[in-house]
Write a protein that holds these residues in place. Structure first.
Motif, PDB file in Angstrom:
ATOM      1  N   PHE A  36     -25.449 -10.326 -21.280  1.00 39.28           N
ATOM      2  CA  PHE A  36     -24.706 -11.377 -20.594  1.00 39.28           C
ATOM      3  C   PHE A  36     -25.568 -12.094 -19.549  1.00 39.28           C
ATOM      4  N   LEU A  37     -26.682 -11.476 -19.159  1.00 34.13           N
ATOM      5  CA  LEU A  37     -27.574 -12.106 -18.179  1.00 34.13           C
ATOM      6  C   LEU A  37     -28.232 -13.367 -18.728  1.00 34.13           C
ATOM      7  N   LEU A  38     -28.147 -13.551 -20.035  1.00 32.41           N
ATOM      8  CA  LEU A  38     -28.704 -14.767 -20.645  1.00 32.41           C
ATOM      9  C   LEU A  38     -27.769 -15.970 -20.513  1.00 32.41           C
ATOM     10  N   LEU A  39     -26.543 -15.743 -20.068  1.00 35.09           N
ATOM     11  CA  LEU A  39     -25.571 -16.826 -20.016  1.00 35.09           C
ATOM     12  C   LEU A  39     -26.011 -18.016 -19.142  1.00 35.09           C
ATOM     13  N   PRO A  40     -26.555 -17.810 -17.927  1.00 33.90           N
ATOM     14  CA  PRO A  40     -26.919 -18.987 -17.111  1.00 33.90           C
ATOM     15  C   PRO A  40     -27.936 -19.911 -17.772  1.00 33.90           C
ATOM     16  N   LEU A  92     -23.440 -12.706  -3.947  1.00 36.83           N
ATOM     17  CA  LEU A  92     -24.044 -11.898  -5.003  1.00 36.83           C
ATOM     18  C   LEU A  92     -25.120 -10.957  -4.463  1.00 36.83           C
ATOM     19  N   ILE A  93     -25.765 -11.297  -3.358  1.00 37.94           N
ATOM     20  CA  ILE A  93     -26.666 -10.325  -2.719  1.00 37.94           C
ATOM     21  C   ILE A  93     -25.854  -9.098  -2.310  1.00 37.94           C
ATOM     22  N   TRP A  94     -24.695  -9.340  -1.698  1.00 41.75           N
ATOM     23  CA  TRP A  94     -23.833  -8.215  -1.290  1.00 41.75           C
ATOM     24  C   TRP A  94     -23.391  -7.405  -2.498  1.00 41.75           C
ATOM     25  N   TYR A  95     -22.969  -8.092  -3.550  1.00 39.70           N
ATOM     26  CA  TYR A  95     -22.434  -7.396  -4.726  1.00 39.70           C
ATOM     27  C   TYR A  95     -23.530  -6.680  -5.510  1.00 39.70           C
ATOM     28  N   VAL A  96     -24.616  -7.374  -5.783  1.00 40.07           N
ATOM     29  CA  VAL A  96     -25.651  -6.831  -6.670  1.00 40.07           C
ATOM     30  C   VAL A  96     -26.379  -5.655  -6.037  1.00 40.07           C
ATOM     31  N   THR A  97     -26.653  -5.706  -4.742  1.00 37.94           N
ATOM     32  CA  THR A  97     -27.383  -4.605  -4.111  1.00 37.94           C
ATOM     33  C   THR A  97     -26.592  -3.295  -4.161  1.00 37.94           C
ATOM     34  N   SER A 103     -29.242  -2.002 -13.565  1.00 41.45           N
ATOM     35  CA  SER A 103     -30.560  -1.450 -13.257  1.00 41.45           C
ATOM     36  C   SER A 103     -31.296  -2.408 -12.329  1.00 41.45           C
ATOM     37  N   THR A 104     -32.432  -1.970 -11.804  1.00 42.76           N
ATOM     38  CA  THR A 104     -33.207  -2.852 -10.931  1.00 42.76           C
ATOM     39  C   THR A 104     -33.628  -4.117 -11.676  1.00 42.76           C
ATOM     40  N   GLY A 105     -34.063  -3.938 -12.930  1.00 41.22           N
ATOM     41  CA  GLY A 105     -34.444  -5.103 -13.724  1.00 41.22           C
ATOM     42  C   GLY A 105     -33.286  -6.050 -13.940  1.00 41.22           C
ATOM     43  N   GLU A 106     -32.091  -5.499 -14.188  1.00 42.26           N
ATOM     44  CA  GLU A 106     -30.913  -6.339 -14.391  1.00 42.26           C
ATOM     45  C   GLU A 106     -30.528  -7.074 -13.111  1.00 42.26           C
ATOM     46  N   LYS A 107     -30.746  -6.451 -11.975  1.00 41.97           N
ATOM     47  CA  LYS A 107     -30.441  -7.112 -10.711  1.00 41.97           C
ATOM     48  C   LYS A 107     -31.311  -8.354 -10.523  1.00 41.97           C
ATOM     49  N   PHE A 108     -32.577  -8.218 -10.868  1.00 37.11           N
ATOM     50  CA  PHE A 108     -33.450  -9.391 -10.775  1.00 37.11           C
ATOM     51  C   PHE A 108     -33.116 -10.394 -11.881  1.00 37.11           C
ATOM     52  N   GLY A 109     -32.691  -9.892 -13.040  1.00 36.55           N
ATOM     53  CA  GLY A 109     -32.236 -10.801 -14.089  1.00 36.55           C
ATOM     54  C   GLY A 109     -31.026 -11.597 -13.652  1.00 36.55           C
ATOM     55  N   ALA A 110     -30.127 -10.944 -12.901  1.00 30.19           N
ATOM     56  CA  ALA A 110     -28.960 -11.637 -12.372  1.00 30.19           C
ATOM     57  C   ALA A 110     -29.376 -12.738 -11.411  1.00 30.19           C
TER      58      ALA A 110
END
Length: 379
Positions: A36-40, A92-97, A103-110
């Motif tokens: 789903f990270l590909l959506l943007p 999203l900084i609040w939510y993602v952290t 995963s860490t990679g997914e967080k940066f993907g987000a």
């Protein structure tokens, strides 16, 4: 030519406001993770590439004399974006952290997706806002740029790029055969220095020091410092890293667009540091319908440089003989720019055709290509 009675209708402005729905793609991507990270990027670059193929070019022009009062809906689109972007970045900084499902990679993907928003939409809107005489709109433009740590862009764009486009004084006029990756790192180093020198020179003409409070770099630095501290306060060091990453993605997209907009196009040197005036044929034009909805007519760039104060719904397009036309909209052209051999194969023949059409009297282009002509004299 479309009159004010047509342009002022909500239904005509609405397609330009579709970007307001794009944060939903980012929210879905962040909450679901994985593919789903590909959506943007799919919902911006790729979707609008397909829509361009379906809708084609749009060559109608609005009456350029339409008053601001008739452009309410268009202005509203750009003015409501800062609070949306602010909430997206810091929410999203609040939510993602704290998101254990990522995963860490997914967080940066987000946050790549967040950078797609702050670059594809935020910087484009800030560009529109900074050109206006309304102080509130200019402040909104400054706030948007602070959230991507690129505040000097306002000075560089208004005081350097516009007056000196197509000359050796303008860092963001991409040279013929200059690949994007080399261009990108050159601009990252040259543009801030160029912007500082422009403000310093302007202050000197007023008898003021470069460090006077009138220098907007004080404002730029303060706003960026607050943006950074807020990211750390909400998300700690990971929050700062995510914030910086989305800023980099946004700036990368901006400079990809800058690269495409003027690649290989130069103003004729008249001697003694003088250059011809800026005309529509000094910028690549793209009047593809759908991608201009996404980018609020930024692709009608030939007219923007010819009449910089003109608001985006009033920007004109031109016949191909008057302004060089890109074969595709920016979503396709920026992807092509990432692969220099592909880019040169597509664009170099067009640059050479442009030279023959507009400057048949110039037989030696070596100094233009090498960027060795004298810079314009500043009076």
């Amino acid at each position: 030519m479309l009159p004010a009675s047509t342009i002022s209708r909500f239904r005509n402005a609405a397609p330009f406001g579709i970007s307001i729905a794009l944060p939903l793609l980012v929210i879905v991507a962040v909450t679901q993770g994985g593919w789903f990270l590909l959506l943007p990027p799919l919902g911006t670059w790729w979707l609008y590439t397909i829509l361009d193929a379906i809708t084609g070019r749009y060559t109608e022009n609005a009456d350029p004399m339409i008053e601001d009062a008739d452009l309410f809906w268009y202005r509203l689109i750009t003015m409501i974006w800062f609070p949306i972007q602010f909430v997206m970045i810091y929410g999203l900084i609040w939510y993602v952290t704290g998101a254990e499902h990522l995963s860490t990679g997914e967080k940066f993907g987000a946050f790549f997706g967040v950078g797609v928003l702050s670059g594809t939409v935020g910087i484009v809107y800030s560009h529109e806002l900074m050109h206006q005489s309304n102080r509130f709109e200019r402040w909104l433009g400054d706030l948007l740029l602070a959230t991507v740590l690129y505040s000097h862009f306002r000075t560089e764009h208004l005081l350097v790029h516009h007056p000196h486009v197509g000359t050796t004084r303008d860092a963001v006029t991409a040279r013929y055969n200059e690949g994007f990756h080399r261009f990108f790192f050159r601009v990252l180093t040259e543009a801030p220095i160029s912007a500082w020198r422009a403000e310093k020179a302007m202050l000197a003409r007023r008898g003021l020091s470069a460090f006077d409070r009138a220098n907007p770099f004080w404002r730029y630095g303060t706003l960026q410092f607050v943006a950074i501290i807020l990211a750390v306060w909400i998300g700690g060091w990971l929050g700062l890293a995510l914030f910086a990453f989305q800023a980099f993605v946004a700036v990368w997209q901006l400079e990809l667009v800058n690269y495409v907009e003027h690649y290989g196009l130069t103003r004729k040197h008249l001697g003694d540091g003088k250059y011809e005036r800026v005309m529509p044929h000094h910028s690549w034009n793209a009047d593809h319908k759908a991608s201009n909805w996404l980018l609020i007519n930024l692709q009608r760039h030939s007219d923007h440089h010819y009449k910089p104060a003109r608001r985006f719904p009033l920007l004109q397009t031109y016949p191909d003989a008057e302004a060089p036309q890109l074969p595709y909209g920016y979503p396709v052209m920026t992807m092509a720019a990432l692969i220099p051999p592909v880019w040169r194969r597509v664009m170099n023949p067009r640059v050479r055709a442009w030279r023959k059409l507009h400057y048949p009297e110039v037989s030696d282009w070596s100094a233009y290509k090498a960027g060795t002509l004298p810079p314009p004299v500043i009076r």
